[in-house]
Design an enzyme around this catalytic site. Structure first.
Site, mmCIF file in Angstrom:
data_model
loop_
_atom_site.group_PDB
_atom_site.id
_atom_site.type_symbol
_atom_site.label_atom_id
_atom_site.label_comp_id
_atom_site.label_asym_id
_atom_site.label_seq_id
_atom_site.Cartn_x
_atom_site.Cartn_y
_atom_site.Cartn_z
ATOM 1 N N SER A 90 -8.093 3.195 9.066
ATOM 2 C CA SER A 90 -8.740 3.244 7.751
ATOM 3 C C SER A 90 -7.929 2.437 6.734
ATOM 4 C CB SER A 90 -8.848 4.715 7.332
ATOM 5 O OG SER A 90 -9.189 4.829 5.988
ATOM 6 N N ASP A 149 -15.406 1.745 7.145
ATOM 7 C CA ASP A 149 -14.425 2.754 6.732
ATOM 8 C C ASP A 149 -15.070 3.764 5.794
ATOM 9 O OD1 ASP A 149 -11.776 3.950 6.417
ATOM 10 O OD2 ASP A 149 -12.007 3.279 4.355
ATOM 11 N N LYS A 209 -8.975 -1.996 5.532
ATOM 12 C CA LYS A 209 -9.239 -2.425 4.148
ATOM 13 C C LYS A 209 -8.237 -3.493 3.720
ATOM 14 C CE LYS A 209 -9.287 1.927 3.174
ATOM 15 N NZ LYS A 209 -9.354 3.296 2.754
ATOM 16 N N ARG A 238 -15.417 11.840 8.306
ATOM 17 C CA ARG A 238 -14.161 12.544 8.637
ATOM 18 C C ARG A 238 -13.946 13.712 7.685
ATOM 19 N NH1 ARG A 238 -9.982 8.082 7.957
ATOM 20 N NH2 ARG A 238 -8.462 9.730 8.291
ATOM 21 N N HIS A 247 0.860 -1.185 0.000
ATOM 22 C CA HIS A 247 0.000 0.000 0.000
ATOM 23 C C HIS A 247 0.894 1.231 0.000
ATOM 24 C CE1 HIS A 247 -3.387 2.611 0.957
ATOM 25 N NE2 HIS A 247 -2.551 3.243 1.770
HETATM 26 N N1 URA Z 1 -6.010 6.587 2.928
HETATM 27 C C1 URA Z 1 -7.004 5.869 3.488
HETATM 28 O O1 URA Z 1 -7.386 4.819 2.997
HETATM 29 N N2 URA Z 1 -7.571 6.366 4.624
HETATM 30 C C2 URA Z 1 -7.175 7.502 5.198
HETATM 31 O O2 URA Z 1 -7.715 7.858 6.225
HETATM 32 C C3 URA Z 1 -6.144 8.229 4.593
HETATM 33 C C4 URA Z 1 -5.560 7.749 3.456
#
Ligand code: URA
Length: 434
Positions: free
Chosen positions: A183, A161, A187, A168, A82
């Site tokens: 977050s 999320d 995922k 947010r 990621h």
């Molecule tokens: N990327 C994400 O998936 N979530 C966040 O909160 C910030 C960047």
């Protein structure tokens, strides 16, 4: 516990148990908590912070709010990567097939671009026919059969999320290390992976603008990821200047093909090899970075990485002929060169400014509803550290719309000075699992 009591404890930084937080998040995901209480939780967590233990509980609760993919029938260690996102960051595209060609399964669920940064899915969709919307059973099948599949987020993975992120965004609570950590990791954990390599970017083109905040995020991701049972390696990398030599979807696929052929730009190739080597080590097929780099070098040399990319495109209904014939990718109607107006040395290139310029040309989106023009973008013809002459081309714009204002924005993004400087290394640090 009543929600109002949980909110008071989070507000006052007092102890709550992981189970209490998990029940609260499960109720949020089921729409049983009013938005004003969810917003209050986000603000309290943003201002007061959450302990590592509670961030692990939050992450696991968000993961469990939807489907968790089960890849346990695949015996190898499944590894994903990621990136916190940058300009010209196409690394996932050459990286995933190279790692898969070294027999490490890569189940990769990626995102779309927004604002000045691009997204892997948009880049892949510039390949005619490429389908990023495969269902989960097909995703699992491809990971099993060919060690690789690249799809988009589905609504049943970590739905909490999606809900919390939207909230947010409108409550000024995006910039919270525990909330970002949960977050990102929720995922990734829902993908059914065993190990994760994180590219945490620092610099003006990145989410984290300075090294200290990138380090704080990297440390949190490693700690919480490990707390949730993953093997995690974080690499902190510089994102002051764009990565590689292209910004824009089809242009970045062409650069990815060049990397797979061993003919890519120095920086994007180096980062692909570094992250790939970390993935091979976590995947248990190499016992050190040098050995891992040799394996990756061998699959570049033999063409097995390029073949794996061709196989992926075919399996995901894209046109595999683009691999040998990149001219089949979409292209813009016009090109315009941007010239330097002085002699000197390129010190840096403002990646944020180029990301915004590419977005205005149609390569990215200002809002999620905007459509992408896959052929447009910016080619960078001179990189930091290079000598430049007056009137020498420094960038080439590939465009379908007029670019009068964009030309001067792109020119201004190149910082050209009289003295030569040392270019800071791309890789700042590595943290986490060996
Ligand atoms: N990327 C994400 O998936 N979530 C966040 O909160 C910030 C960047």
């Amino acid at each position: 516990m009543r929600v109002v009591d949980l909110l008071r404890l989070v507000r006052d930084n007092k102890d709550i148990s992981g189970d209490e937080l998990k029940s609260f998040i499960a109720a949020v995901a089921k729409d049983e908590v009013p938005d004003y209480q969810t917003s209050a939780f986000l603000m309290a967590a943003c201002i007061r912070g959450l302990s590592s233990e509670l961030t692990v509980a939050l992450t696991e609760a968000m993961r469990d709010s939807g489907k968790v993919i089960d890849l346990s029938h695949i015996p190898q260690i499944k590894v994903d990567k990621h990136s916190t996102g940058g300009v010209g960051d196409k690394i996932s595209i050459p990286l995933a097939p190279l790692v898969a060609a070294c027999d490490v399964p890569v189940p990769m669920i990626s995102g779309r671009g927004l604002g000045h940064t691009g997204g892997t899915l948009d880049k892949l969709e510039s390949i005619p026919g490429f389908n990023v919307n495969l269902d989960i059973p097909r995703f699992c099948q491809l990971v099993k059969e060919m060690n690789l599949c690249l799809i988009g987020q589905t609504s049943d993975l970590a739905p909490a999320d999606k809900k919390l992120y939207a909230m947010r965004d409108v409550t000024s609570t995006v910039e919270s290390i525990p909330l970002i950590t949960a977050s990102i990791l929720s995922k990734k954990l829902a993908e059914g992976i065993d190990a994760l390599v994180l590219d945490v970017k620092a610099g003006r083109g990145a989410f984290m603008k300075d090294e200290a905040s990138a380090r704080e995020l990297a440390e949190s991701l490693v700690r919480v990821g490990q707390g949730a049972g993953l093997k995690v390696r974080a690499v902190i990398t510089r994102m002051d200047s764009p990565l590689g030599t292209t910004i824009g979807n089809a242009l970045e696929i062409k650069e990815s093909l060049a990397i797979l052929r061993g003919e890519g730009p120095q920086d994007s190739t180096e980062l692909t090899m570094q992250l790939g080597a970390e993935m091979l080590c976590l995947g248990g097929v190499a016992n050190n970075l040098e050995n891992a780099r040799n394996k990756l070098g061998a699959v570049v040399e033999s063409g097995a990485g390029l073949d794996k990319f061709r196989e992926l495109i075919e399996a995901q209904q894209g046109d595999p002929r683009i691999v040998d014939n990149p001219e089949l990718l979409p292209s813009a109607n016009q090109t315009t060169e941007v010239l330097s107006d002085r002699n000197g040395f390129i010190h840096d290139i403002d990646s944020y400014a180029l990301g915004v310029a590419a977005m205005k040309m149609g390569a990215g989106r200002a809002t999620m509803e905007d459509t992408i023009d896959p052929g447009v973008g910016i080619e960078i013809l001179a990189k930091p550290g290079e000598t430049i002459d007056n009137n020498q081309p420094i960038a080439r714009l590939h465009h379908n719309r007029a670019v009068h204002g964009i030309r001067s924005e792109v020119k201004a993004a190149f910082n050209i000075a009289q003295e030569q400087i040392d270019i800071a290394p791309l890789i700042i640090d590595r943290l986490g699992s060996a």
